[in-house]
Design an enzyme around this catalytic site. Sequence first.
Site, PDB file in Angstrom:
ATOM      1  N   ARG A   1      27.674  44.214  37.568  1.00 15.66           N
ATOM      2  CA  ARG A   1      28.559  44.649  36.673  1.00 15.66           C
ATOM      3  C   ARG A   1      28.374  44.916  35.135  1.00 15.66           C
ATOM      4  O   ARG A   1      27.604  44.158  35.187  1.00 15.66           O
ATOM      5  CB  ARG A   1      30.080  44.285  37.056  1.00 15.66           C
ATOM      6  CG  ARG A   1      30.987  44.382  35.635  1.00 15.66           C
ATOM      7  CD  ARG A   1      31.461  42.487  35.787  1.00 15.66           C
ATOM      8  NE  ARG A   1      32.925  43.129  34.582  1.00 15.66           N
ATOM      9  CZ  ARG A   1      33.891  42.564  34.058  1.00 15.66           C
ATOM     10  NH1 ARG A   1      33.176  41.466  33.717  1.00 15.66           N
ATOM     11  NH2 ARG A   1      34.349  43.194  33.046  1.00 15.66           N
TER      12      ARG A   1
ATOM     13  N   GLU B   1      50.188  40.236  40.198  1.00 12.16           N
ATOM     14  CA  GLU B   1      50.235  40.345  41.724  1.00 12.16           C
ATOM     15  C   GLU B   1      51.153  38.577  41.688  1.00 12.16           C
ATOM     16  O   GLU B   1      51.450  38.582  42.677  1.00 12.16           O
ATOM     17  CB  GLU B   1      48.531  39.451  42.121  1.00 12.16           C
ATOM     18  CG  GLU B   1      47.842  40.862  41.802  1.00 12.16           C
ATOM     19  CD  GLU B   1      46.244  40.845  42.764  1.00 12.16           C
ATOM     20  OE1 GLU B   1      45.981  39.433  43.380  1.00 12.16           O
ATOM     21  OE2 GLU B   1      45.599  41.145  42.227  1.00 12.16           O
TER      22      GLU B   1
ATOM     23  N   GLU C   1      37.605  43.958  42.168  1.00 10.05           N
ATOM     24  CA  GLU C   1      36.483  44.576  41.653  1.00 10.05           C
ATOM     25  C   GLU C   1      35.247  44.677  41.799  1.00 10.05           C
ATOM     26  O   GLU C   1      34.274  44.785  41.931  1.00 10.05           O
ATOM     27  CB  GLU C   1      36.012  43.883  40.363  1.00 10.05           C
ATOM     28  CG  GLU C   1      38.066  44.491  39.374  1.00 10.05           C
ATOM     29  CD  GLU C   1      37.977  43.521  38.004  1.00 10.05           C
ATOM     30  OE1 GLU C   1      37.138  44.243  36.978  1.00 10.05           O
ATOM     31  OE2 GLU C   1      38.590  42.939  38.050  1.00 10.05           O
TER      32      GLU C   1
ATOM     33  N   ASP D   1      48.196  30.452  29.936  1.00  8.38           N
ATOM     34  CA  ASP D   1      47.706  31.075  30.937  1.00  8.38           C
ATOM     35  C   ASP D   1      50.081  30.965  31.438  1.00  8.38           C
ATOM     36  O   ASP D   1      50.270  30.542  30.728  1.00  8.38           O
ATOM     37  CB  ASP D   1      47.538  29.677  31.887  1.00  8.38           C
ATOM     38  CG  ASP D   1      47.875  29.754  33.301  1.00  8.38           C
ATOM     39  OD1 ASP D   1      48.670  30.132  34.159  1.00  8.38           O
ATOM     40  OD2 ASP D   1      46.231  30.110  33.914  1.00  8.38           O
TER      41      ASP D   1
ATOM     42  N   ASN E   1      28.051  39.432  38.930  1.00  9.15           N
ATOM     43  CA  ASN E   1      28.415  39.319  37.993  1.00  9.15           C
ATOM     44  C   ASN E   1      27.965  38.380  36.385  1.00  9.15           C
ATOM     45  O   ASN E   1      28.603  37.309  36.288  1.00  9.15           O
ATOM     46  CB  ASN E   1      30.314  39.278  38.048  1.00  9.15           C
ATOM     47  CG  ASN E   1      31.347  39.389  36.238  1.00  9.15           C
ATOM     48  OD1 ASN E   1      31.087  39.929  35.610  1.00  9.15           O
ATOM     49  ND2 ASN E   1      32.379  39.896  36.779  1.00  9.15           N
TER      50      ASN E   1
ATOM     51  N   LEU F   1      47.098  43.333  35.283  1.00 10.59           N
ATOM     52  CA  LEU F   1      47.817  41.937  34.065  1.00 10.59           C
ATOM     53  C   LEU F   1      46.784  40.660  34.523  1.00 10.59           C
ATOM     54  O   LEU F   1      47.831  39.967  35.447  1.00 10.59           O
ATOM     55  CB  LEU F   1      49.157  42.423  33.918  1.00 10.59           C
ATOM     56  CG  LEU F   1      50.292  43.202  33.890  1.00 10.59           C
ATOM     57  CD1 LEU F   1      51.286  42.940  34.232  1.00 10.59           C
ATOM     58  CD2 LEU F   1      49.846  44.064  32.084  1.00 10.59           C
TER      59      LEU F   1
ATOM     60  N   HIS G   1      38.698  47.891  32.374  1.00  9.76           N
ATOM     61  CA  HIS G   1      39.042  47.682  34.037  1.00  9.76           C
ATOM     62  C   HIS G   1      39.189  48.862  35.104  1.00  9.76           C
ATOM     63  O   HIS G   1      39.808  48.741  35.764  1.00  9.76           O
ATOM     64  CB  HIS G   1      40.463  46.503  34.169  1.00  9.76           C
ATOM     65  CG  HIS G   1      40.679  45.752  32.843  1.00  9.76           C
ATOM     66  ND1 HIS G   1      42.062  45.944  32.486  1.00  9.76           N
ATOM     67  CD2 HIS G   1      39.492  44.598  32.862  1.00  9.76           C
ATOM     68  CE1 HIS G   1      41.865  43.904  31.534  1.00  9.76           C
ATOM     69  NE2 HIS G   1      40.523  44.075  32.079  1.00  9.76           N
TER      70      HIS G   1
ATOM     71  N   ARG H   1      51.359  31.046  33.897  1.00 10.15           N
ATOM     72  CA  ARG H   1      52.104  30.317  34.777  1.00 10.15           C
ATOM     73  C   ARG H   1      52.576  28.397  33.636  1.00 10.15           C
ATOM     74  O   ARG H   1      53.339  28.459  33.993  1.00 10.15           O
ATOM     75  CB  ARG H   1      51.604  29.578  35.554  1.00 10.15           C
ATOM     76  CG  ARG H   1      50.607  30.452  36.533  1.00 10.15           C
ATOM     77  CD  ARG H   1      49.422  29.790  37.827  1.00 10.15           C
ATOM     78  NE  ARG H   1      47.838  30.028  37.129  1.00 10.15           N
ATOM     79  CZ  ARG H   1      47.216  29.508  37.891  1.00 10.15           C
ATOM     80  NH1 ARG H   1      47.380  28.928  39.009  1.00 10.15           N
ATOM     81  NH2 ARG H   1      45.954  29.378  36.388  1.00 10.15           N
TER      82      ARG H   1
ATOM     83  N   ARG I   1      43.891  37.808  23.509  1.00 13.61           N
ATOM     84  CA  ARG I   1      43.637  38.954  22.574  1.00 13.61           C
ATOM     85  C   ARG I   1      45.589  39.227  21.914  1.00 13.61           C
ATOM     86  O   ARG I   1      45.807  39.278  22.512  1.00 13.61           O
ATOM     87  CB  ARG I   1      43.298  39.908  23.443  1.00 13.61           C
ATOM     88  CG  ARG I   1      41.906  39.199  23.201  1.00 13.61           C
ATOM     89  CD  ARG I   1      41.119  40.094  24.568  1.00 13.61           C
ATOM     90  NE  ARG I   1      39.934  40.150  25.456  1.00 13.61           N
ATOM     91  CZ  ARG I   1      40.235  40.427  26.468  1.00 13.61           C
ATOM     92  NH1 ARG I   1      40.225  41.604  26.752  1.00 13.61           N
ATOM     93  NH2 ARG I   1      39.042  39.832  27.264  1.00 13.61           N
TER      94      ARG I   1
END
Length: 378
Positions: free
Chosen positions: A65, A307, A358, A256, A8, A183, A154, A258, A215
């Site tokens: 990729r 996740e 991926e 982020d 990638n 996500l 994606h 979190r 974005r």
Amino acid sequence: MSRALVINSGSSSVKYRLFTGDDPVATGLVERIGEPGGDAADHQQALAHLLDQLDLTDLAVVGHRVVHGGLRFSEPIVIDDEVVAGIEELVPLAPLHNPANLAGIAATRALLPAVPQVAVFDTAFHRTLPPAAATYAIDTEVARRYGIHRYGFHGTSHAYVARGTAALLGRPLAELNLITLHLGNGASACAVAGGRSVATSMGLTPLEGLVMGTRSGDVDPAVVAQLHRTAGMSVAEIDELLNQRSGLRGLSGHNDMRALLAARADGDPAAQLAFDVYCHRITSYVGAYYAQLGRLDAVTFTAGVGEHAAPVREAALANLHRLGIIVDPARNAAVSTHARLISPDDAPVQVCVVPTDEEREIASQARSLLPTADSPVS
């Protein structure tokens, strides 16, 4: 057993993962390529360095990729000079990504000339979109001339997760209608009918659709003209605003999830608003895709936020219980890295969490083009 190497290649980095059969045996990242004090002067040097560190015995294929395949590439393809030229022609549609992908391809072809190289496209899974879902309502000649079309992104993740959902439910993918929600810092939704993408939130570029880390996702197109007229912003400045200083970062200062959830827990109103906007957009897409599919078997969350962020999963689906979409609070709150159900056993629509991979999907698609799956190249 033969090996597959996944590359990638970004503008200033190269990520890689080496598989023996289905098992990853090495992974890594070369960063700051071409920058002062960086790991390598260019992609050729970066790849030469990483290949020297890897055991490439029985290497059968290299999977690359490639972000944008346009309308030309609808499936993985063995790379030759004609394919490279085709990817180069698509650079105007992905000026930040395809040139970097091409740099990785050129370097690896030079370093491993005897090994088949395969391009796997982020857009390919969405080439099954029906015309009504893929067509923008603008002048058809302008759209044709300049490639204005919903391509979606994606795709490798949505394909992998759709199959993972079918495996989790113990049902054939061909029988299922799914909504998959990727996500992460980038985010997209996809409606999958019988294993085929029939609607997706990203469009001409990865900017459209869900709210993301930096974005904006969906905005009124007139925002661009308004900012140009009233603020004197150039097209480049507006593009940078919508891609780099919007989304969660623009609303709260945090890109982020979190950090955003921690600020929300501390009572930060900007973080709360950003969370609400983020989840509201997901709810809207799930409801719309349910209507498009007509029947829904499962909603599946994946990628970093999908996740791991239980509050997002709960809030995004909270108003959809009348459609049979129900989250079990205890299952949702349980911490796990495995594919799992987070809905009640008797829910009409199952809600799932399926970790994406991926690189594994790229390796699988690259191997699928070999004469036999385990034929190494000597």
